[in-house]
Design an enzyme around this catalytic site. Structure first.
Site, PDB file in Angstrom:
ATOM      1  N   ASP A 116       0.850  -1.187   0.000  1.00 53.78           N
ATOM      2  CA  ASP A 116       0.000   0.000   0.000  1.00 53.78           C
ATOM      3  C   ASP A 116       0.889   1.243   0.000  1.00 53.78           C
ATOM      4  OD1 ASP A 116       0.941  -0.172   2.647  1.00 53.78           O
ATOM      5  OD2 ASP A 116      -0.881  -1.205   3.266  1.00 53.78           O
ATOM      6  N   ASP A 164       1.633   4.982   1.578  1.00 55.40           N
ATOM      7  CA  ASP A 164       1.403   5.949   2.655  1.00 55.40           C
ATOM      8  C   ASP A 164       1.996   7.283   2.231  1.00 55.40           C
ATOM      9  OD1 ASP A 164       0.354   3.882   4.166  1.00 55.40           O
ATOM     10  OD2 ASP A 164       2.277   3.425   5.111  1.00 55.40           O
ATOM     11  N   ASP A 197      11.032   3.699  12.396  1.00 56.34           N
ATOM     12  CA  ASP A 197      11.795   2.625  13.034  1.00 56.34           C
ATOM     13  C   ASP A 197      13.141   2.338  12.358  1.00 56.34           C
ATOM     14  OD1 ASP A 197      10.357   1.594  10.890  1.00 56.34           O
ATOM     15  OD2 ASP A 197       9.355   0.009  12.030  1.00 56.34           O
TER      16      ASP A 197
END
Ligand code: ATP
Ligand code: MG
Length: 477
Positions: free
Chosen positions: A75, A77, A169
């Site tokens: 997907d 973002d 992260d």
């Protein structure tokens, strides 16, 4: 074991101050093999609409990483300096969602583009809170809410792009792509790590694990998904921080576990969890699964199947997955209860109840999912019976397909007879007459006998009179 994972040693992570924002570096997308023309219209539309309204906007995270690796992004973002309240009115169909992490979902048919506002790293903006989170947070202004162990409870402090990059992260997950200018923006040498196929936590790993222990699981997932090595500094604190997963709310643990199991690399991810010493306590019953030879074969076959399904573009339902993961325990308990003289169906229901209750203390399985799991399990003894009364009802059961796949797995791992699985395959394919013939054949047939004999052999002598002789009363679905 863990040593095996380290093939490259990089500079120690503590040398990279966790508060360092990194130096902005821009690289033309074209030189990295990104073709802006081939991005989905939805993602391009969101970026351009935001930019035309005067905001910064980039495709970010997993999509950029996957594009650079030549993988198909799951997907897209988008990250922007517009707040959720500024984003929403720019689109016809957009929803404000989340509390811990407020974002906007922009909808294009069934496609969703997730738009998140640049956020700042909690570093320097934290405040331990106790009971009254909201008023304390309101007073705190630009502050994050953290609990006593340093875990961030809410993450809605807006920041600049460099701050946003620093709170992501891994370095390879902190790349931004601007399709309008065709540049990849990198603050943390994500491109270098991508090339070296290394997963490296941004900042001080130990502190980043404390902030959000779910990142421990993400290491296992991304190392598996990408086939990357784990940088030494990122790997080293994992074993000693595993305990922190106990502080994570069970619903969040569930979400991350589903991601781990459903993204096509379940087997490798679980293997990584085990190597990293993180499987214990996560799914308390998985500990047992992995330590039981029979359970392990079943769970590994289930995860391998799931990965193959996803590779083939199909989906794997969470109910089926969790039904597989917990089956070794349910099966074992089912047998014990039958040995104690509890009738077969009641024993299975009780075993399911006990196992789900024990499990939910750590990882909340949503109710709608646990209902389906019980049905998948509950159909197993019914499928074994192949009775005239219930065969048709079984096939029409909404969970039949999953229960049948489950039976196939059990047959493959030697727990059910192959012939039974074949019978149900034939039954599904047969017309009315064919089905009648199959039921008749089953009534006399060797497969049913084989099932019963196998069961008896496994049972302790004391229980010989018990469950197998139980009539199918109360067996209607
Ligand atoms: P996938 O393709 O598997 O979805 P992804 O990188 O898109 O991989 P997501 O879980 O969808 O992973 O997260 C999107 C991005 O948000 C990540 O790339 C990362 O930059 C950031 N992110 C997500 N979870 C965390 C976290 N717990 N801590 C820090 N950053 C995170
Ligand atoms: Mg993603």
């Amino acid at each position: 074991m863990i040593r095996k994972l380290i093939t490259r040693l990089f500079s120690s992570s503590s040398a990279r101050a966790s508060s360092a924002l990194g130096k902005r570096q821009e690289t033309p997308g074209q030189s990295l093999g990104i073709d802006a023309q081939r991005l989905p219209a939805s993602a391009l539309n969101v970026v351009r609409t935001l930019q035309q309204a005067g905001f910064e906007a980039y495709i970010v995270g997993g999509a950029v990483r996957d594009l650079l690796l030549g993988l198909k992004p799951k997907d897209f973002d988008v990250a922007t300096n517009a707040t959720p309240e500024q984003v929403k009115p720019l689109f016809r169909r957009a929803l404000l969602i989340g509390r811990r992490f407020r974002i906007v979902h922009v909808l294009f048919g069934r496609e969703v583009i997730e738009v998140s506002t640049f956020r700042a790293n909690p570093d320097g903006h934290t405040e331990a809170i106790d009971g009254d989170e909201r008023s304390r947070e309101q007073l705190a202004g630009r502050r994050h809410a953290v609990d006593a162990s340093g875990r961030v409870l809410r993450d809605n402090v807006w920041g600049s792009q460099d701050e946003d990059a620093a709170r992501r992260d891994f370095t390879v997950n902190a790349l931004y792509y601007d399709p309008s200018r065709d540049v990849v923006v990198d603050y943390h040498h994500g491109l270098r790590d991508l090339k070296a196929r290394t997963l490296r936590m941004i900042g001080d790993p130990s502190r980043r694990y404390r902030e959000d222990p779910v990142r421990l699981l993400r290491v296992a997932r991304f190392a598996a998904k990408l086939g990357f090595d784990i940088a030494a500094g990122t790997l080293q604190p994992i074993a000693s921080h595993g305990e922190l997963l106990r502080n994570v709310p069970s619903a969040r643990l569930f979400d991350e576990t589903i991601k781990l199991l459903q993204t096509g690399h379940a087997l490798a991810s679980l293997e990584n969890l085990r190597r990293l010493g993180l499987h214990t306590g996560l799914l308390p019953l998985i500990d047992l699964v992995l330590s039981q030879p029979r359970g392990e074969a079943f769970v590994m076959a289930a995860l391998g199947d799931t990965d193959a399904r996803i590779a083939a573009g199909k989906t794997a339902s969470p109910a089926f997955l969790f039904a597989c993961l917990l089956w070794p325990q349910v099966g074992q308990r089912w047998q014990e209860l039958q040995d104690e003289g509890v009738p077969q169906i009641a024993a299975l229901e009780q075993a399911a109840e006990e196992v789900l209750a024990a499990q939910s203390e750590r990882l909340a399985i949503q109710r709608r999912i646990s209902v389906d799991m019980r049905e998948i399990w509950g159909l197993q003894p019914r499928l074994a019976r192949r009775s005239a009364r219930y065969a048709q009802a079984c096939v029409e059961h909404p969970r039949f397909r999953a229960a049948f796949d489950f039976l196939l797995l059990r047959a493959r791992t030697g727990e059910a007879v192959e012939e039974l699985a074949q019978w149900w395959q034939d039954f599904q394919d047969a017309d009315e007459d064919g089905r009648a013939a199959l039921i008749e054949q089953a009534a006399r047939g060797p497969a049913g006998e084989a099932v019963r004999k196998r069961r008896r052999r496994r049972r302790k002598p004391a229980s010989e009179t018990g469950a197998a002789a139980q009539p199918p009363a109360g067996d209607a679905d």
